[in-house]
Design an enzyme around this catalytic site. Structure first.
Site, PDB file in Angstrom:
ATOM      1  N   SER A  65      32.037  46.943  42.287  1.00 21.63           N
ATOM      2  CA  SER A  65      32.174  47.799  40.843  1.00 21.63           C
ATOM      3  C   SER A  65      31.593  48.936  40.559  1.00 21.63           C
ATOM      4  CB  SER A  65      32.001  46.433  39.977  1.00 21.63           C
ATOM      5  OG  SER A  65      31.693  47.107  38.478  1.00 21.63           O
ATOM      6  N   HIS A  78      36.463  48.805  41.956  1.00 22.74           N
ATOM      7  CA  HIS A  78      36.741  47.847  40.785  1.00 22.74           C
ATOM      8  C   HIS A  78      36.378  48.773  39.762  1.00 22.74           C
ATOM      9  CE1 HIS A  78      37.393  43.961  38.797  1.00 22.74           C
ATOM     10  NE2 HIS A  78      36.505  44.465  38.094  1.00 22.74           N
ATOM     11  N   ASP A 104      35.708  48.993  35.612  1.00 26.72           N
ATOM     12  CA  ASP A 104      35.329  47.848  34.271  1.00 26.72           C
ATOM     13  C   ASP A 104      35.747  49.000  33.147  1.00 26.72           C
ATOM     14  OD1 ASP A 104      34.935  45.438  35.525  1.00 26.72           O
ATOM     15  OD2 ASP A 104      33.028  46.162  36.330  1.00 26.72           O
ATOM     16  N   MET A 150      35.535  48.902  28.862  1.00 25.00           N
ATOM     17  CA  MET A 150      35.273  47.868  27.959  1.00 25.00           C
ATOM     18  C   MET A 150      35.157  48.752  26.679  1.00 25.00           C
ATOM     19  SD  MET A 150      31.817  46.330  29.668  1.00 25.00           S
ATOM     20  CE  MET A 150      31.475  46.294  31.463  1.00 25.00           C
ATOM     21  N   HIS A 169      39.983  46.831  35.648  1.00 28.89           N
ATOM     22  CA  HIS A 169      39.851  45.495  34.804  1.00 28.89           C
ATOM     23  C   HIS A 169      39.666  46.063  33.227  1.00 28.89           C
ATOM     24  CE1 HIS A 169      37.017  42.039  33.967  1.00 28.89           C
ATOM     25  NE2 HIS A 169      38.068  41.878  33.414  1.00 28.89           N
ATOM     26  N   MET A 199      38.830  45.224  29.667  1.00 33.31           N
ATOM     27  CA  MET A 199      38.135  44.338  28.779  1.00 33.31           C
ATOM     28  C   MET A 199      38.181  45.169  27.403  1.00 33.31           C
ATOM     29  SD  MET A 199      34.657  43.258  31.094  1.00 33.31           S
ATOM     30  CE  MET A 199      34.693  44.408  32.269  1.00 33.31           C
ATOM     31  N   MET A 254      36.375  35.055  35.948  1.00 31.74           N
ATOM     32  CA  MET A 254      35.159  35.667  35.440  1.00 31.74           C
ATOM     33  C   MET A 254      33.940  34.840  36.150  1.00 31.74           C
ATOM     34  SD  MET A 254      35.568  38.722  34.899  1.00 31.74           S
ATOM     35  CE  MET A 254      33.909  39.239  34.209  1.00 31.74           C
ATOM     36  N   ASP A 282      34.498  37.973  39.766  1.00 30.57           N
ATOM     37  CA  ASP A 282      33.857  38.696  39.261  1.00 30.57           C
ATOM     38  C   ASP A 282      32.647  38.114  38.673  1.00 30.57           C
ATOM     39  OD1 ASP A 282      32.789  41.054  38.292  1.00 30.57           O
ATOM     40  OD2 ASP A 282      34.550  41.764  37.257  1.00 30.57           O
ATOM     41  N   GLY A 283      31.403  38.708  39.121  1.00 30.09           N
ATOM     42  CA  GLY A 283      30.103  38.167  38.275  1.00 30.09           C
ATOM     43  C   GLY A 283      29.297  37.530  39.170  1.00 30.09           C
ATOM     44  N   GLY A 328      28.889  44.235  42.259  1.00 26.86           N
ATOM     45  CA  GLY A 328      28.344  45.554  41.757  1.00 26.86           C
ATOM     46  C   GLY A 328      26.907  45.693  42.392  1.00 26.86           C
ATOM     47  N   SER A 329      25.858  45.408  41.539  1.00 25.09           N
ATOM     48  CA  SER A 329      24.691  45.501  42.017  1.00 25.09           C
ATOM     49  C   SER A 329      24.330  45.115  43.326  1.00 25.09           C
ATOM     50  CB  SER A 329      23.693  44.868  41.108  1.00 25.09           C
ATOM     51  OG  SER A 329      23.879  43.437  40.832  1.00 25.09           O
TER      52      SER A 329
END
Length: 214
Positions: free
Chosen positions: A7, A30, A32, A34, A63, A65, A136, A174-175, A196-197
């Site tokens: 991400s 990915h 995101d 938002m 994605h 959101m 998620m 994801d998450g 991501g991180s």
């Protein structure tokens, strides 16, 4: 094969091209999106996606959101998305079908997304027409959250439905995906992992991508 979708929410936005090149051994990028309404955060939109498309040939997993995504899915397809996913909670069932149809009409892949409190059965109206389902494993809206292991029974239930009704469909989580949680996701039935991180904070990003494949 397990696919990894880093991400870019965890990338350095001032050096986005550089940071996308760092993940070239992954499968998807990915992205995101938002809107500050459907989720409490605001991230990036169509102009940034257009810029990303110009600097990479990687598969762009977008994605959304956002509230009422049917309003924008065609624009995201035109901006370079290869796959656009929409939340089942973000609009009516009828409009979600319209969004999926609009994505397909643009020649792109479509998917649906479920927030943690949304049950597995919510995929049923869309299961036979999507290429990916995203579960998620954190509340959407922010990066760096703790992995919700209690989502794994839902992942397993959706995997069973996919195998019965649409075996070509991919199952993404994801998450909070990291070296200590990736195998849990894979064992539950996921075949695409968003991280991501866990990717961008790694000292050796290609090695981390290999590690996340399980």
């Amino acid at each position: 094969m397990i696919k990894i979708a880093p991400s870019i929410l965890s990338a350095d936005f001032a050096n986005l091209e550089r940071d996308i090149k760092k993940i070239e051994t992954a499968d998807y990028v990915h992205v995101d999106v938002m809107d500050g309404v459907f989720v409490p955060n605001i991230s990036i939109g169509i102009p940034v996606l257009q810029s990303i498309r110009k600097v990479t040939d990687m598969f762009l997993d977008v994605h959304l959101m956002i509230t009422e995504p049917v309003r924008y899915v065609e624009q995201f397809c035109d901006a370079g998305a290869d796959l656009v996913t929409v939340h089942v909670e973000s609009d009516t069932e009828e409009n979600t079908h319209k969004a999926i149809d609009a994505i397909h009409a643009k020649g792109k892949k479509a998917g649906i997304v479920l927030k943690p409190k949304t049950p597995a059965e919510a995929v049923l109206p869309f299961l036979d027409k999507v290429e990916l389902i995203l579960v998620m494993t954190v509340e959407p809206g922010f990066g760096g959250q703790k992995f919700m292991a209690d989502m794994m029974p839902k992942v397993t239930a959706i995997r069973k439905l996919i195998d019965e009704k649409n075996p070509a469909c991919e199952l993404e989580v994801d998450g909070g995906v990291a070296p200590d949680t990736c195998k849990t996701c894979i064992d539950a039935g996921a075949n695409v992992l968003v991280a991501g991180s866990a990717v961008y904070k790694a000292a050796d990003i290609p090695a981390r991508i290999v590690e996340l494949r399980g």
